[in-house]
Scaffold this motif. Structure first.
Motif, PDB file in Angstrom:
ATOM      1  N   ASN A 190      34.180 -33.531   2.448  1.00 13.59           N
ATOM      2  CA  ASN A 190      32.923 -33.296   3.158  1.00 13.59           C
ATOM      3  C   ASN A 190      31.906 -32.603   2.260  1.00 13.59           C
ATOM      4  O   ASN A 190      30.746 -33.003   2.195  1.00 13.59           O
ATOM      5  CB  ASN A 190      33.162 -32.418   4.383  1.00 13.59           C
ATOM      6  N   HIS A 191      32.369 -31.549   1.581  1.00 16.54           N
ATOM      7  CA  HIS A 191      31.450 -30.822   0.707  1.00 16.54           C
ATOM      8  C   HIS A 191      30.958 -31.714  -0.415  1.00 16.54           C
ATOM      9  O   HIS A 191      29.804 -31.633  -0.820  1.00 16.54           O
ATOM     10  CB  HIS A 191      32.145 -29.583   0.131  1.00 16.54           C
ATOM     11  N   PHE A 192      31.846 -32.562  -0.899  1.00 16.70           N
ATOM     12  CA  PHE A 192      31.466 -33.443  -2.004  1.00 16.70           C
ATOM     13  C   PHE A 192      30.331 -34.369  -1.597  1.00 16.70           C
ATOM     14  O   PHE A 192      29.315 -34.462  -2.285  1.00 16.70           O
ATOM     15  CB  PHE A 192      32.691 -34.251  -2.452  1.00 16.70           C
ATOM     16  N   VAL A 193      30.492 -35.028  -0.441  1.00 21.34           N
ATOM     17  CA  VAL A 193      29.429 -35.966  -0.046  1.00 21.34           C
ATOM     18  C   VAL A 193      28.160 -35.219   0.364  1.00 21.34           C
ATOM     19  O   VAL A 193      27.055 -35.708   0.147  1.00 21.34           O
ATOM     20  CB  VAL A 193      29.892 -36.927   1.070  1.00 21.34           C
ATOM     21  N   ASN A 194      28.330 -34.025   0.915  1.00 19.56           N
ATOM     22  CA  ASN A 194      27.139 -33.227   1.226  1.00 19.56           C
ATOM     23  C   ASN A 194      26.376 -32.880  -0.043  1.00 19.56           C
ATOM     24  O   ASN A 194      25.150 -32.941  -0.082  1.00 19.56           O
ATOM     25  CB  ASN A 194      27.545 -31.921   1.935  1.00 19.56           C
ATOM     26  N   LEU A 195      27.130 -32.532  -1.057  1.00 21.46           N
ATOM     27  CA  LEU A 195      26.501 -32.183  -2.325  1.00 21.46           C
ATOM     28  C   LEU A 195      25.843 -33.410  -2.941  1.00 21.46           C
ATOM     29  O   LEU A 195      24.772 -33.318  -3.531  1.00 21.46           O
ATOM     30  CB  LEU A 195      27.570 -31.595  -3.256  1.00 21.46           C
ATOM     31  N   LEU A 196      26.486 -34.548  -2.761  1.00 26.04           N
ATOM     32  CA  LEU A 196      25.919 -35.800  -3.260  1.00 26.04           C
ATOM     33  C   LEU A 196      24.539 -36.022  -2.658  1.00 26.04           C
ATOM     34  O   LEU A 196      23.576 -36.362  -3.336  1.00 26.04           O
ATOM     35  CB  LEU A 196      26.854 -36.956  -2.888  1.00 26.04           C
ATOM     36  N   LYS A 197      24.442 -35.771  -1.350  1.00 26.45           N
ATOM     37  CA  LYS A 197      23.153 -35.961  -0.676  1.00 26.45           C
ATOM     38  C   LYS A 197      22.172 -34.867  -1.079  1.00 26.45           C
ATOM     39  O   LYS A 197      20.987 -35.131  -1.297  1.00 26.45           O
ATOM     40  CB  LYS A 197      23.354 -35.972   0.839  1.00 26.45           C
ATOM     41  N   ALA A 198      22.693 -33.653  -1.207  1.00 28.69           N
ATOM     42  CA  ALA A 198      21.826 -32.539  -1.568  1.00 28.69           C
ATOM     43  C   ALA A 198      21.262 -32.707  -2.969  1.00 28.69           C
ATOM     44  O   ALA A 198      20.187 -32.196  -3.277  1.00 28.69           O
ATOM     45  CB  ALA A 198      22.585 -31.223  -1.467  1.00 28.69           C
ATOM     46  N   SER A 199      21.979 -33.449  -3.812  1.00 30.19           N
ATOM     47  CA  SER A 199      21.493 -33.618  -5.179  1.00 30.19           C
ATOM     48  C   SER A 199      20.163 -34.361  -5.207  1.00 30.19           C
ATOM     49  O   SER A 199      19.442 -34.306  -6.187  1.00 30.19           O
ATOM     50  CB  SER A 199      22.531 -34.344  -6.032  1.00 30.19           C
ATOM     51  N   SER A 200      19.839 -35.044  -4.086  1.00 29.95           N
ATOM     52  CA  SER A 200      18.548 -35.746  -4.046  1.00 29.95           C
ATOM     53  C   SER A 200      17.383 -34.763  -4.091  1.00 29.95           C
ATOM     54  O   SER A 200      16.285 -35.102  -4.507  1.00 29.95           O
ATOM     55  CB  SER A 200      18.463 -36.586  -2.780  1.00 29.95           C
TER      56      SER A 200
END
Lengths: 256, 250
Positions: free
Chosen positions: A161-171
């Protein structure tokens, strides 16, 4: 139609940056989270309080502020370091925005990683610790062989979950001039003046990457958590090979 | 009397949790090969006493001797406590098998980690131990894939394979349903016949009567009665023991 394909190309050219940005910040966040969790799980109350306050502080700040703050501070930090060590090589026209974005993202996710670790620790039943103690394990043996492997398995869904959240946050890091997927899309949008189309294309690609990672984590979760599921055991390939060897040895000895 | 005659000596052990005095000076000496069953009502400190032996619970006062190795309750040195623990092995009420290890790996774990045995050798020994408890065909099952009784038998194999001086059983059948109790008790009975020193906390009076060479009745953190199973169970001297046994037998 052409606008969609061109935009797709632009967005895809930003994928490597997005992925590397995510990966590095996840790694760094995990390292920081582990360090924080040592503090939070400490036996000494002042240490525990201190690290809990740090965690809550980092958690309470929007990622965008981290990015802007780091971005603003780049020149003074880098310049300061440059002067301190006497390199005098820092080029103010080429600030290392990428590294600072990684730090900003990592810092904002470190407390979540810390939470993930501490909660995984707390879910390990007391009996597991006691069984290790009763057998006479050292602290290190206990942690490395029994507790941490179990913690990792418990933490994997959370980590995903944190990984994909971070993926989105990287935008968000497009706000500090990093040309990842979102940055490329914005760039092309202003160029072509087709904002909505570009954003939609970008969103779809984000979704695609998200699905890939989500499924990957689902598979990992299933495989590592196998021992928690009741049912007939699925033999690992490695172990089956061991049995073969065992049988062959038996035949060999019989032949002798 | 030379100390080495006893396999396990509990000397003057006191333990309190806050204001709650759980153990008030327990003295027990166990000879080699004795099977000691400890009976007593809930809250009498049986389990706490057992846990004090291997320092899962640290006594406030007193000392524990296993073989000829003595550790006092105030001992700070972790290594000494670890050495004491390595001379004992424990079977838990909730089995406490390592969840991330298969049955055979559970049994191997102590051999590999504590006794530094090589893996092949340990695996062989572990498989033998599993055979003894009748679970060889389940060796590649994870604990979650075994029934309670099977888990407990793996727990017994795991404790046994370490060849401890003293084997401690902490209510080994209390978490099992009545149908599974039998297989575990049978397993303990077999182990008892091998002549290993055992200390069993249990509520199974019938089992105590037949398997124990010695029965201890505890109440209020002290040993109330101590003798053979006939003496304690069939002809209890103190009123409290009589009362307890009457209620259980009823």
């Amino acid at each position: 139609m052409e606008i969609y394909t061109t935009c797709s190309q632009k967005v895809l050219s930003g994928v490597p940056t997005t992925l590397s940005l995510t990966l590095w910040s996840v790694v760094l966040a995990l390292v920081l989270g582990i360090l924080l969790s040592f503090g939070v799980l400490s036996r000494l109350v002042p240490v525990r309080v201190f690290f809990s306050v740090i965690c809550s502080f980092l958690k309470g700040i929007p990622i965008l502020i981290f990015l802007y703050a780091f971005h603003t501070a780049i020149d003074s930090i880098m310049g300061g370091l440059d002067n301190m060590f006497g390199f005098y090589t820092y080029d103010i026209r080429k600030p290392p925005t990428y590294i600072f974005a990684v730090f900003a993202l990592a810092l904002s996710y470190a407390p979540y990683m810390c939470d993930m670790i501490t909660s995984a620790m707390h879910t390990i039943p007391k009996g597991q610790w006691e069984a290790c103690d009763a057998a006479g394990f050292t602290g290190w043996q206990k942690m490395s062989r029994i507790i941490i492997p179990q913690c990792i398995v418990i933490a994997i869904p959370n980590f995903g979950n944190h990984f994909v959240n971070l993926l989105k946050a990287s935008s968000l890091s497009c706000m500090v001039t990093i040309m990842e997927m979102m940055g490329e899309a914005r760039n092309y949008a202003t160029m072509s003046q087709k904002f909505l189309e570009c954003y939609i294309v970008c969103a779809l690609w984000y979704w695609f990457i998200f699905v890939v990672f989500e499924q990957a984590f689902r598979v990992i979760e299933k495989r590592t958590g196998r021992y928690l599921q009741p049912g007939i055991p699925v033999l690992k390939r490695k172990r089956r090979r061991f049995h073969m060897a065992e049988q062959q040895r038996g035949i060999l000895e019989e032949a002798k | 009397m030379p100390e080495s005659e006893f396999m396990l000596s509990i000397k003057n052990v006191y333990k309190h949790f806050g204001d709650n005095n759980v153990l008030n000076g327990v003295n027990i000496d166990v000879k080699k090969g004795e099977v000691v069953v400890i009976l007593g009502p809930s809250g009498s400190g049986k389990t706490t006493m057992l846990r004090c032996i291997n320092f899962l619970e640290r006594a406030n006062e007193g000392s524990i001797t296993v073989g000829n190795y003595t550790v006092t309750a105030k001992e700070k040195n972790k290594k000494k406590i670890r050495n004491l623990r390595r001379r004992t092995a424990m079977v838990f009420q909730q089995y406490n098998l390592f969840r991330n290890r298969t049955a055979v790996e559970n049994v191997m774990e102590g051999l590999v980690v504590v006794k530094k045995m090589n893996r092949e050798e340990a695996r062989k020994k572990a498989e033998d131990a599993l055979k003894d408890v009748g679970l060889l065909e389940k060796k590649d099952f994870y604990p979650s894939q075994l029934s309670g009784g099977q888990q407990q038998r793996v727990g017994i194999a795991r404790a046994l394979v370490m060849e401890p001086d003293v084997l401690l059983f902490d209510e080994p059948t209390s978490a099992l349903d009545p149908e599974l109790v039998g297989e575990v008790l049978e397993c303990i009975r077999t182990v008892a016949r091998t002549g290993i020193t055992m200390m069993i906390v249990t509520h199974e009076i019938a089992f105590a009567r037949e398997a124990a060479t010695r029965v201890i009745f505890m109440e209020g953190g002290v040993v109330v009665e101590d003798g053979t199973s006939e003496e304690v169970i069939d002809h209890p001297k103190t009123e409290r023991t009589q009362e307890f046994l009457a209620r259980i037998n009823a």
